[in-house]
Design a protein around this motif. Structure first.
Motif, PDB file in Angstrom:
ATOM      1  N   ALA A 466     -11.662   1.396  -1.306  1.00 27.86           N
ATOM      2  CA  ALA A 466     -10.365   1.733  -2.360  1.00 27.86           C
ATOM      3  C   ALA A 466      -9.116   0.864  -1.894  1.00 27.86           C
ATOM      4  CB  ALA A 466     -10.044   3.267  -1.780  1.00 27.86           C
ATOM      5  N   LEU A 467      -9.602  -0.126  -0.870  1.00 27.28           N
ATOM      6  CA  LEU A 467      -8.471  -0.906  -0.260  1.00 27.28           C
ATOM      7  C   LEU A 467      -8.325  -2.191  -1.282  1.00 27.28           C
ATOM      8  CD1 LEU A 467      -6.516  -0.544   1.988  1.00 27.28           C
ATOM      9  CD2 LEU A 467      -8.123  -2.171   3.338  1.00 27.28           C
ATOM     10  N   ASP A 468      -7.229  -2.563  -1.689  1.00 29.67           N
ATOM     11  CA  ASP A 468      -6.964  -3.774  -2.264  1.00 29.67           C
ATOM     12  C   ASP A 468      -6.916  -5.041  -1.302  1.00 29.67           C
ATOM     13  OD1 ASP A 468      -6.460  -2.649  -5.043  1.00 29.67           O
ATOM     14  OD2 ASP A 468      -4.344  -2.714  -4.570  1.00 29.67           O
ATOM     15  N   PRO A 469      -7.438  -6.115  -1.990  1.00 32.85           N
ATOM     16  CA  PRO A 469      -7.374  -7.267  -1.106  1.00 32.85           C
ATOM     17  C   PRO A 469      -6.059  -7.874  -0.253  1.00 32.85           C
ATOM     18  CG  PRO A 469      -8.476  -7.755  -2.946  1.00 32.85           C
ATOM     19  CD  PRO A 469      -7.854  -6.433  -3.318  1.00 32.85           C
ATOM     20  N   PHE A 470      -5.045  -7.543  -0.912  1.00 35.54           N
ATOM     21  CA  PHE A 470      -3.689  -7.673  -0.618  1.00 35.54           C
ATOM     22  C   PHE A 470      -3.340  -6.791   0.703  1.00 35.54           C
ATOM     23  CE2 PHE A 470       0.836  -6.382  -0.379  1.00 35.54           C
ATOM     24  CZ  PHE A 470       1.615  -7.734   0.101  1.00 35.54           C
ATOM     25  N   ASP A 471      -3.551  -5.406   0.628  1.00 41.25           N
ATOM     26  CA  ASP A 471      -3.451  -4.529   1.431  1.00 41.25           C
ATOM     27  C   ASP A 471      -4.595  -4.750   2.652  1.00 41.25           C
ATOM     28  OD1 ASP A 471      -1.314  -3.035   0.365  1.00 41.25           O
ATOM     29  OD2 ASP A 471      -2.894  -1.911  -0.753  1.00 41.25           O
ATOM     30  N   SER A 472      -5.703  -5.171   2.406  1.00 43.87           N
ATOM     31  CA  SER A 472      -6.801  -5.713   3.368  1.00 43.87           C
ATOM     32  C   SER A 472      -6.040  -6.412   4.311  1.00 43.87           C
ATOM     33  CB  SER A 472      -8.028  -5.976   2.707  1.00 43.87           C
ATOM     34  OG  SER A 472      -8.897  -6.391   3.782  1.00 43.87           O
TER      35      SER A 472
END
Length: 529
Positions: A466-472
């Motif tokens: 559920a994690l966006d690449p940006f948040d990752s």
């Protein structure tokens, strides 16, 4: 003729009689079996309980009078309940494992006429499973005769004509299979089928075995367990000799394997028996056999087939009767085609070939092996370490993920568990420890998978999905700063260095705490302190 040893229970009813000359007209099984002209009993191991010691002494005296050459060895074996199958089988199994059997020097008969029905069944099962290394002996009175001799019959359970009654004892077989797996409750179906077959082969064959598989797949440990199982069943009595053939190079290879005579070459100051002689009556494990030179391969082949070989510098052959297990991470068939491995040796080894899968192909077995490695650590270090629930889930999520390489197979796993257990001061492996270890493993395996950024040790699989690449990328950087910082406040000051100067009231620790909480993380899970 080898000496004959009979093992059996004292018959508390059948062997009893009134003292007097008329007792010789009564058939008493234990006494009668020593009175046959065609059955010379050199030693009788007489099992009996404390309550029947007087009867045992009485029977021993009568045997001495009719068969002076028979040495009676009373063996005390008490049961709380002689009709309790579990107790009787367990104590008889302990007896079988501890008794100094020597099948090469003695023949054995297991007398199943006396004792309770439970005892007779247990003796049958232990003999059939080869814990008692002999044949069964049945005796009975002679019809119409008033003598104490009776008749006897020996039953060889290995003969095909007894297949109908020689049904394998399921519990004993399962115990042997579990023994080969070091007690690990493995879940991979293909691996379990292979171990079942190895157990049957180990019990019934002395032919060479070939274990193939990548480095670290467990070939050495499995070979040693096969040896220990065969020794437990009195099929081997010699040593387990292991050698890594990759370490045998040049002129020293022949000497190491086959031994040498004093003065055979410069530096040969004394006779050397060699590894093959050391394995006499035992097992020789040649790991990485594909690394052997062609000359050594030729001599190994003759040693397997003829049990004889010529030590370096000797003019007389030496003998050694060993069972061979070979291990390799090479494709020996390809080596044969390339001319680096002898075709005749490969054919001799290829009767029983088993391919051990690597850890990446047995991901469902990682969880039980994790528990096994923690037990091994406790035995070695005397300190019991456990995972907390979340840490265990996250480590297993990382370990069983498709991109976990496990290039070193079970050696990687063992080293990983050892590192985490060693670094867990409070006896509990936590999420922070798991995060550091998974990062170390990614580095060991040559970098991390793009897009993951080392978060598998901290977030559950559904959170990662559920994690966006940006948040990752952002979260991965935050975790790295936390791990380099001595406190939550220090980490906050580093992360918010620019924005904090624009605020009149700052609480960097609280701001960072709230950010981590969005991902169900805490400073205690990822920070150093």
């Amino acid at each position: 003729m080898k000496p004959l040893v009979v093992i059996g229970f004292l018959g508390s009813t059948l062997d009893a009689s009134k003292f007097g000359p008329t007792r010789w007209n009564k058939w008493r099984p234990t006494v009668g079996l020593t009175m046959h002209e065609d059955l010379r009993v050199d030693r009788l191991v007489l099992l009996h309980g404390t309550a029947h010691k007087r009867l045992a002494d009485y029977v021993t005296e009568d045997i001495a009078s009719v068969s002076p050459e028979t040495r009676v060895e009373p063996h005390l074996l008490d049961f709380k309940d002689p009709w309790d199958f579990e107790e009787v089988y367990g104590k008889l199994l302990d007896f079988a494992r501890s008794h100094p059997f020597d099948p090469d020097a003695e023949d054995y008969l297991v007398h199943i006429t006396t004792g309770t029905h439970v005892a007779q069944i247990c003796l049958f099962l232990l003999t059939e499973a080869h814990y008692l290394p002999g044949r069964l002996l049945q005796t009975q009175p002679r019809r119409g005769a008033n003598d104490g001799v009776g008749t006897w019959t020996a039953i060889d359970l290995d003969l095909s004509r007894y297949d109908s009654i020689a049904t394998r004892f399921a519990i004993a077989s399962a115990e042997s299979t579990s023994f080969l797996k070091s007690g690990i409750d493995t879940r991979n179906p293909a691996f379990n089928r292979m171990i079942d077959e190895i157990e049957r082969v180990a019990a019934r064959s002395r032919a060479p075995m070939l274990l193939m598989g990548p480095t670290g797949a467990g070939k050495s440990q499995l070979a040693r367990r096969i040896y220990e199982l065969k020794r437990l069943k009195h099929q081997l009595k010699g040593a387990f000799v292991e050698v890594n053939c990759a370490t045998l190079k040049g002129d020293g290879a022949m000497s190491a394997l086959f031994g040498h005579k004093k003065g055979a070459f410069t530096g040969a100051a004394a006779d050397r028996p060699g590894l093959l002689r050391s394995a006499d009556a035992g097992m020789l494990f040649l790991d990485e056999i594909g690394e052997l030179g062609v000359d050594e391969q030729a001599m190994i082949l003759r040693a397997i087939e003829d049990k004889r070989f010529l030590p370096v510098g000797a003019d007389k052959e030496a003998a050694s009767d060993f069972q061979l297990i070979a291990g390799t991470n090479r494709d020996l068939a390809r080596c044969v085609a390339e001319g680096t491995f002898r075709e005749d040796l490969f054919a001799r080894l290829n009767l029983w070939t088993f391919s051990l899968p690597g850890l990446a192909d047995r991901r469902e077995d990682i969880a039980p092996n994790l528990d096994y490695e923690l037990e091994r650590f406790a035995e070695r270090e005397g300190s019991r370490i456990t995972f907390n629930k979340e840490a265990r889930e996250r480590y297993l999520a990382f370990a069983t993920a498709p991109d976990a390489r496990w290039s070193g197979n079970f050696r990687d796993l063992a080293a990983s568990i050892t590192r985490m257990a060693t670094l867990s001061d409070k006896g509990r492996i936590d999420v922070g420890c798991v995060g550091a270890e998974t990062a170390r493993l990614r580095q060991l395996w040559g970098g991390q998978t793009e897009g993951q950024n080392g978060l598998e040790g901290y977030l559950a699989p559904e959170q990662l999905d559920a994690l966006d690449p940006f948040d990752s990328v952002q979260l991965a950087h935050v975790i790295q700063v936390c791990q380099r910082s001595r406190s939550l406040s220090e980490a906050g000051r580093t992360l918010f260095a620019a924005s904090r100067t624009k605020r009149t009231s700052v609480n960097d620790a609280d701001r960072l705490r709230k950010y981590l909480h969005r991902f169900d993380l805490t400073w205690e899970q990822i920070g150093k302190n």
